[in-house]
Write a protein that holds these residues in place. Structure first.
Motif, PDB file in Angstrom:
ATOM      1  N   HIS A  33       0.835  -1.199   0.000  1.00  0.00           N
ATOM      2  CA  HIS A  33       0.000   0.000   0.000  1.00  0.00           C
ATOM      3  C   HIS A  33       0.873   1.253   0.000  1.00  0.00           C
ATOM      4  O   HIS A  33       0.801   2.068   0.910  1.00  0.00           O
ATOM      5  N   PRO A  34       1.716   1.396  -1.007  1.00  0.00           N
ATOM      6  CA  PRO A  34       2.671   2.509  -1.015  1.00  0.00           C
ATOM      7  C   PRO A  34       2.088   3.890  -0.749  1.00  0.00           C
ATOM      8  O   PRO A  34       2.699   4.632   0.004  1.00  0.00           O
ATOM      9  N   ILE A  56       4.666  -0.270   7.383  1.00  0.00           N
ATOM     10  CA  ILE A  56       4.089  -1.309   6.540  1.00  0.00           C
ATOM     11  C   ILE A  56       2.599  -1.342   6.846  1.00  0.00           C
ATOM     12  O   ILE A  56       2.178  -1.004   7.950  1.00  0.00           O
ATOM     13  N   ALA A  57       1.811  -1.717   5.859  1.00  0.00           N
ATOM     14  CA  ALA A  57       0.362  -1.692   6.049  1.00  0.00           C
ATOM     15  C   ALA A  57      -0.297  -2.800   5.240  1.00  0.00           C
ATOM     16  O   ALA A  57       0.238  -3.269   4.240  1.00  0.00           O
ATOM     17  N   ASN A  58      -1.466  -3.192   5.721  1.00  0.00           N
ATOM     18  CA  ASN A  58      -2.366  -4.028   4.922  1.00  0.00           C
ATOM     19  C   ASN A  58      -3.707  -3.311   4.897  1.00  0.00           C
ATOM     20  O   ASN A  58      -3.766  -2.113   5.138  1.00  0.00           O
ATOM     21  N   GLU A  59      -4.775  -4.026   4.620  1.00  0.00           N
ATOM     22  CA  GLU A  59      -6.076  -3.373   4.467  1.00  0.00           C
ATOM     23  C   GLU A  59      -6.561  -2.683   5.739  1.00  0.00           C
ATOM     24  O   GLU A  59      -7.211  -1.649   5.681  1.00  0.00           O
ATOM     25  N   GLU A  60      -6.263  -3.278   6.916  1.00  0.00           N
ATOM     26  CA  GLU A  60      -6.785  -2.728   8.171  1.00  0.00           C
ATOM     27  C   GLU A  60      -5.740  -2.065   9.052  1.00  0.00           C
ATOM     28  O   GLU A  60      -6.049  -1.185   9.840  1.00  0.00           O
ATOM     29  N   ASN A  61      -4.501  -2.535   8.975  1.00  0.00           N
ATOM     30  CA  ASN A  61      -3.478  -2.129   9.934  1.00  0.00           C
ATOM     31  C   ASN A  61      -2.387  -1.288   9.288  1.00  0.00           C
ATOM     32  O   ASN A  61      -2.000  -1.525   8.145  1.00  0.00           O
ATOM     33  N   PRO A  92      -7.794   7.595   9.660  1.00  0.00           N
ATOM     34  CA  PRO A  92      -8.823   7.064  10.559  1.00  0.00           C
ATOM     35  C   PRO A  92      -9.322   5.670  10.158  1.00  0.00           C
ATOM     36  O   PRO A  92      -9.888   4.966  10.994  1.00  0.00           O
ATOM     37  N   ASP A  93      -9.096   5.260   8.924  1.00  0.00           N
ATOM     38  CA  ASP A  93      -9.582   3.949   8.468  1.00  0.00           C
ATOM     39  C   ASP A  93      -8.665   2.811   8.880  1.00  0.00           C
ATOM     40  O   ASP A  93      -9.016   1.639   8.686  1.00  0.00           O
ATOM     41  N   GLU A 120      -0.879 -13.600   0.785  1.00  0.00           N
ATOM     42  CA  GLU A 120      -1.575 -12.520   1.490  1.00  0.00           C
ATOM     43  C   GLU A 120      -1.922 -12.914   2.920  1.00  0.00           C
ATOM     44  O   GLU A 120      -1.795 -12.110   3.849  1.00  0.00           O
ATOM     45  N   ASP A 121      -2.351 -14.157   3.118  1.00  0.00           N
ATOM     46  CA  ASP A 121      -2.688 -14.620   4.470  1.00  0.00           C
ATOM     47  C   ASP A 121      -1.451 -14.709   5.358  1.00  0.00           C
ATOM     48  O   ASP A 121      -1.498 -14.332   6.530  1.00  0.00           O
ATOM     49  N   GLU A 122      -0.346 -15.200   4.801  1.00  0.00           N
ATOM     50  CA  GLU A 122       0.889 -15.291   5.571  1.00  0.00           C
ATOM     51  C   GLU A 122       1.386 -13.894   5.950  1.00  0.00           C
ATOM     52  O   GLU A 122       1.858 -13.675   7.072  1.00  0.00           O
ATOM     53  N   PHE A 123       1.254 -12.956   5.013  1.00  0.00           N
ATOM     54  CA  PHE A 123       1.657 -11.579   5.277  1.00  0.00           C
ATOM     55  C   PHE A 123       0.806 -10.989   6.406  1.00  0.00           C
ATOM     56  O   PHE A 123       1.322 -10.341   7.319  1.00  0.00           O
TER      57      PHE A 123
END
Length: 138
Positions: A33-34, A56-61, A92-93, A120-123
């Motif tokens: 998520h650059p 570093i980020a994913n969809e929620e964190n 805020p998201d 993706e799950d391992e990440f």
């Protein structure tokens, strides 16, 4: 001969006394998520006491680790709190985790290097492990 020796000595002194510490240019690295990560790094890098930033980020964190100048270690809690508030306000998201721990920074770096080989799950699991590690140490 004396002038050459004097010029050589003066130049050596100036080179030795030069400040190679890039405090105005914090090192930054990012992955996944650059746009979000790059914005977060830029936001944290605005703090003049911050030397190095990793995120570093994913969809929620969104996980951010940073290192402060040695002289500011006494104000670490205050700096960490202000950065966390600033990042949470701008994102805020995301569930924001902010750390000044070297172990978290190393784990983020390791995850960034392994990111291409992980599913993706391992990440997601590895990122959650880092978040749990941060919560455990506080």
């Amino acid at each position: 001969m004396f002038r050459i020796l004097l010029i050589l000595l003066l130049s050596m002194t100036l080179i030795g006394c030069s400040n190679n510490n890039d405090e105005n240019n914090p090192q930054a690295s990012s992955a996944t998520h650059p746009p979000v990560v790059e914005e977060a790094i830029a936001l944290v890098s605005e703090e003049r006491d911050v030397n190095k930033v990793q995120a570093i980020a994913n969809e929620e964190n969104l996980v951010i680790a940073f290192k402060v100048n040695s002289l500011k270690n006494f104000q670490l809690k205050k700096i960490k709190k202000s950065i966390k508030e600033k990042v949470e306000k701008n994102f805020p998201d995301y569930d924001v985790t902010v750390s000044t721990d070297l172990k978290i920074m190393l784990e983020l770096n390791k995850l960034q290097e392994e990111q291409d080989t992980l599913s993706e799950d391992e990440f997601k699991q590895a990122l959650q492990k880092i978040i749990d590690l941060e919560k455990e140490e506080t």
